[in-house]
Design an enzyme around this catalytic site. Sequence first.
Site, PDB file in Angstrom:
ATOM      1  CE  LYS A 264      10.829   3.314   0.764  1.00  0.00           C
ATOM      2  NZ  LYS A 264       9.437   3.589   0.723  1.00  0.00           N
ATOM      3  CG  ASP A 269       6.488  -0.844   1.442  1.00  0.00           C
ATOM      4  OD1 ASP A 269       6.078  -1.200   2.529  1.00  0.00           O
ATOM      5  OD2 ASP A 269       6.521   0.402   0.961  1.00  0.00           O
ATOM      6  CE  LYS A 276       3.268  -0.761  -0.524  1.00  0.00           C
ATOM      7  NZ  LYS A 276       2.961   0.489  -0.596  1.00  0.00           N
ATOM      8  CG  ASP A 287       9.903   0.562  -1.428  1.00  0.00           C
ATOM      9  OD1 ASP A 287       9.869   1.850  -2.067  1.00  0.00           O
ATOM     10  OD2 ASP A 287       9.161   0.528  -0.235  1.00  0.00           O
ATOM     11  CG  ASP A 346       2.166   1.243   2.522  1.00  0.00           C
ATOM     12  OD1 ASP A 346       3.496   0.997   2.290  1.00  0.00           O
ATOM     13  OD2 ASP A 346       1.549   1.146   1.814  1.00  0.00           O
ATOM     14  CD  GLU A 348       7.880   1.864   3.550  1.00  0.00           C
ATOM     15  OE1 GLU A 348       6.734   2.039   3.720  1.00  0.00           O
ATOM     16  OE2 GLU A 348       8.542   1.747   2.464  1.00  0.00           O
ATOM     17  NE  ARG A 350       5.773   9.355   4.253  1.00  0.00           N
ATOM     18  CZ  ARG A 350       5.033   9.876   3.650  1.00  0.00           C
ATOM     19  NH1 ARG A 350       4.019  10.853   4.525  1.00  0.00           N
ATOM     20  NH2 ARG A 350       4.403   9.389   2.785  1.00  0.00           N
TER      21      ARG A 350
END
Length: 497
Positions: A264, A269, A276, A287, A346, A348, A350
């Site tokens: 990933k 993020d 967030k 991230d 959020d 994101e 996956r």
Amino acid sequence: MKLQYLAEQPQAIIADSLVLFIPEYSRITDKVLKEIDSATDGAVSTLLDSEEFTGEEKQVSVIMHPSGYQVKRIILAGLGDKKKVDVDSYRRAAGRLSQFVGLTKSSTAAFYFGKIGDPTFLQGAIEGYLLGSYKQLEFKTGKSAEDKNKLEAITFVTDNKRSLRTLEKYVERGQIIAEGQLLVRELANTPGNHLTPRMLASRAQRLARKHGVRCVILDEKAIQREKMGALLSVARGSVEPPRFIVLEYHGGRQGQKPVVLVGKGVTFDAGGISLKSALNMHQMKGDMAGAAAVLAAIITAARLKLPLNIVSLIPTTENLPSGSASKPGDIVTSRKGLTIEIINTDAEGRLILADALDYANKFEPQAVVDIATLTGASLYILGYAGAPVLGNNPKLMARLKEASATCAERVWELPIWDDHRNQMKSSIADLVNSGGKPAGTITAAAFLENFIGDWPWAHVDIAYVDYEPEGRPYIPKGITGIGLRLLVELLIGWKKL
Ligand code: BES
Ligand code: MN
Ligand code: ZN
């Protein structure tokens, strides 16, 4: 750090500091210690009798100006209980030494190993030292940009010429692996404005060129041509375009199916429209720790010349809110054709992994491992102590557990049950991207499972374990660089499943 290799007796070694790793003992049986003891009028027995140094873990003692020796000091480093000494004991002891002024004010040191028993101990020692000395100084200026550690060269010493090749092989392996993990830390520590998806891609390209790894970058147009609608739905919110990085290492025979790694690569993020909270949001520059791990892993595999074909895939994007960002409730179509209702922007990671896993089919993989800072929920499963793993193949899982034990990066298996799969079904699309709070780490994996092909697959969730809150012997407080040792260890021992 300059590394050298030598066959020599302790008395003849020339260096500022001579380091001995000592298991816990109650009387001196070791020949080398006996010699030091008699040359120094009983300095070792004095330490032992006063219990100032017994070889217990964490103990470090110094004998200054030992007569009969060429070195300024002998440093004794405790390994702990003799019966429990393993490769990680050496990592920890050497990691502590990397913070020990007696050593870091030296400019040269010799690590004396005498007869080589288990050669992985050598690997552990150099890994621990290099990992322990890591500091992020690139954004400091002036005096504070200076590394206070003055150690420039370490000579690894055995007492016989026959062991030199083994000594060299394992120290070099440890150095390459440690440098791989340091690369992960460096990348994951780099702020979002200094590492955008495009910058990550060009960094990957440069590293690949240097180490003989093939690298193809899909730009936004190419990603559109691939119909990666899930990845594109995340990237929409940012003016920075996404990239899809494909790295290929050919160390195996022609036609051998590759092991595919997927990481990933969200370079920042913010959560998107499902923003967030500000507290700790800055940490979301990390991230892309999964991406860093699979990039560094394939480079490390190339440096180690592993006899294996490997592919690393990195979907990379920012996740920001804006007028063009995806909204909760939007439905997008993934590369595979499955439709996804975006419940929470959020979730994101996956989404971008879904398209990358589907893309992996192109390579007819023999196995796929993905690694991602995927769910905050994983903190409530194992804390900072280990990473949850999930998958569809007991043999691959067993391999991961074995690798985990050797490299001391802990993993623990979680199940995926139909209850979790059902949690990810949408009433109006094929899937939702969030199953809510319950079993958040598992439902994320249950989502990913929809996008895998007919191959063994494992998913490692490194959210939170990519960060060390307190500091450990060879893991300074901050970004850990986790995953690299696990993946490389898995690849080193790779056989057909
Ligand atoms: N990158 C985060 C996960 C994360 C959180 C990593 C904290 C490290 C520290 C991920 O993209 C995320 O936001 N996940 C959500 C999913 C939820 C909305 C279903 C989460 O875990 O809250
Ligand atoms: Mn997120
Ligand atoms: Zn994320």
